[in-house]
Design a protein around this motif. Structure first.
Motif, short mmCIF file in Angstrom:
data_model
loop_
_atom_site.label_atom_id
_atom_site.label_comp_id
_atom_site.label_asym_id
_atom_site.label_seq_id
_atom_site.Cartn_x
_atom_site.Cartn_y
_atom_site.Cartn_z
N ASP A 149 60.70 3.93 12.67
CA ASP A 149 60.89 5.29 12.97
C ASP A 149 59.46 5.80 13.55
N ALA A 150 59.53 7.11 14.06
CA ALA A 150 58.76 7.85 14.71
C ALA A 150 58.57 9.51 14.01
N ARG A 157 52.66 11.30 18.73
CA ARG A 157 53.93 10.45 18.13
C ARG A 157 53.32 9.57 17.18
N LEU A 158 53.50 9.65 16.06
CA LEU A 158 53.29 8.58 14.78
C LEU A 158 54.34 7.75 14.48
N LEU A 159 53.88 6.30 14.58
CA LEU A 159 54.97 5.24 14.20
C LEU A 159 54.95 5.25 12.74
N VAL A 160 55.97 4.87 12.18
CA VAL A 160 56.18 4.50 10.90
C VAL A 160 56.06 2.99 10.52
N LEU A 161 55.11 2.53 9.74
CA LEU A 161 55.05 1.17 9.48
C LEU A 161 55.18 0.93 8.14
N HIS A 162 56.05 0.04 7.80
CA HIS A 162 56.51 -0.44 6.50
C HIS A 162 55.54 -1.46 5.95
N GLY A 169 57.92 0.13 -1.25
CA GLY A 169 58.12 0.98 0.10
C GLY A 169 56.85 1.65 0.66
N ALA A 170 55.82 0.98 0.37
CA ALA A 170 54.35 1.69 1.09
C ALA A 170 54.67 1.90 2.47
N LEU A 171 54.25 2.94 2.89
CA LEU A 171 54.06 3.35 4.33
C LEU A 171 52.89 3.77 5.06
N CYS A 172 52.62 3.28 6.14
CA CYS A 172 51.59 3.65 6.87
C CYS A 172 52.11 4.47 8.32
N LEU A 173 51.41 5.32 8.57
CA LEU A 173 51.31 6.29 9.83
C LEU A 173 50.27 5.57 10.79
#
Length: 321
Positions: A149-150, A157-162, A169-173
């Motif tokens: 996702d973005a 534009r920030l991409l979502v990294l799982h 469910g940790a996420l980075c941007l």
């Protein structure tokens, strides 16, 4: 793009947590702090420093559901009407559906029991876990973010990294143009994140530490120019840091392998040797640390360890050299 870090006090040993203000179109928060009046005041002051109020927040993204990062999410949403986003794996916990926290805390107590922790420790651990919901408030609504996702923020534009490991469910941007990473607790400058044990579908638990090591390697492979972490000061290119962290994992694994060779057969015994004076409230963190390294040693064929059903026992797979 506006980028402003707000250090927010927490009542936890880890110390202040970082919330990040991004925007302003739409005005976005990445994490928000625990549910305390001190944290609420710090969040408001931090927003005011760049000309905004909590009521102006349009979007709140949660790196993971731990209380120090997500505890104020409902209050922010109530004040602003913002949309809240998190990985789908964490939605039930963030909404505190009936029995969710009880199952999580029960799992952590049971994991510590299987590791060999005595009844007195288990009772104190259960009491400590029962107190954590005081630092959060259930969300009424949360929307999904997942790998690929973005988010558009301030024209970028920030991409979502799982990035699982520290949390399911940790996420980075990730902002690819300037190679900026918002890492949550996936990568911290001063401490190595604990890969806390999690229940698994079809088994008692996941091997979270092995997933965390894969995540660290992935983050290093991005070669970020700047990392904005969940705790502590921002840092530059993290590849050397990640290399040192992975090397420290090897050092601890070697310590544990020696303890196993000396006859320490239960993870709790090993935790007692590694962390003398361990507080019972921290038992599940210590067990997660030891069990994770035992998973690594078992993967390498250096010990025999399953750590699923029954009492958890570890043994050497070959004579120690």
């Amino acid at each position: 793009m506006l980028l402003h870090r707000i250090p927010i006090p927490t009542p936890f040993p880890v110390g202040p947590v970082n919330a990040y203000v991004l925007g302003p179109e739409p005005l976005t928060l990445f994490d928000c702090g625990p549910r305390t009046e001190q944290a609420w005041a710090a969040l408001g002051s931090g927003l005011a420093a760049v000309g905004f109020r909590v009521e102006d927040v349009e979007r709140l993204v949660l790196s993971h559901p731990h209380q120090d990062h997500a505890g104020l999410a409902r209050r922010v949403r109530s004040a602003s009407g913002c949309r809240v986003y998190a990985h789908p794996a964490d939605h039930d916990r963030l909404r505190d559906l009936p029995g969710v926290w009880g199952r999580i805390s029960g799992f952590l107590v049971e994991a510590s029991r299987r590791a060999g922790a005595p009844e007195g420790v288990l009772g104190e651990l259960a009491a400590a876990l029962a107190g954590l919901p005081a630092y959060t408030e259930p969300l009424d609504a949360v929307e999904p973010l997942d790998e690929g996702d973005a988010l558009e923020v301030g024209g970028l534009r920030l991409l979502v990294l799982h990035t699982p490991g520290h949390a399911r469910g940790a996420l980075c941007l990730w902002e690819a143009k300037d190679r900026i990473l918002f890492s949550g607790d996936t990568l911290l400058p001063r401490i190595s994140s604990n890969a806390i044990l999690e229940p698994a579908a079809g088994a008692f638990r996941e091997r979270t530490f092995l997933r965390y090591r894969e995540t660290l390697a992935r983050v290093a492979g991005l070669a970020p120019a700047a990392v904005f972490p969940g705790h502590g000061e921002p840092l530059g290119d993290p590849r050397d840091l990640v290399g040192r962290r992975l090397a420290l994992h090897d050092v601890r694994a070697a310590q544990i392998r020696r303890l196993v060779a000396e006859g320490h057969t239960r993870p709790w015994q090993i935790a007692g040797r590694l962390f003398p004076g361990l507080e019972p409230a921290q038992a599940s963190l210590a067990v997660s640390e030891v069990v994770g390294h035992l998973d690594l040693l078992a993967q390498r064929g250096e010990v025999v360890f399953e750590g699923q059903a029954g009492e958890w026992v570890v043994g050497p797979s070959r004579p120690d050299r």
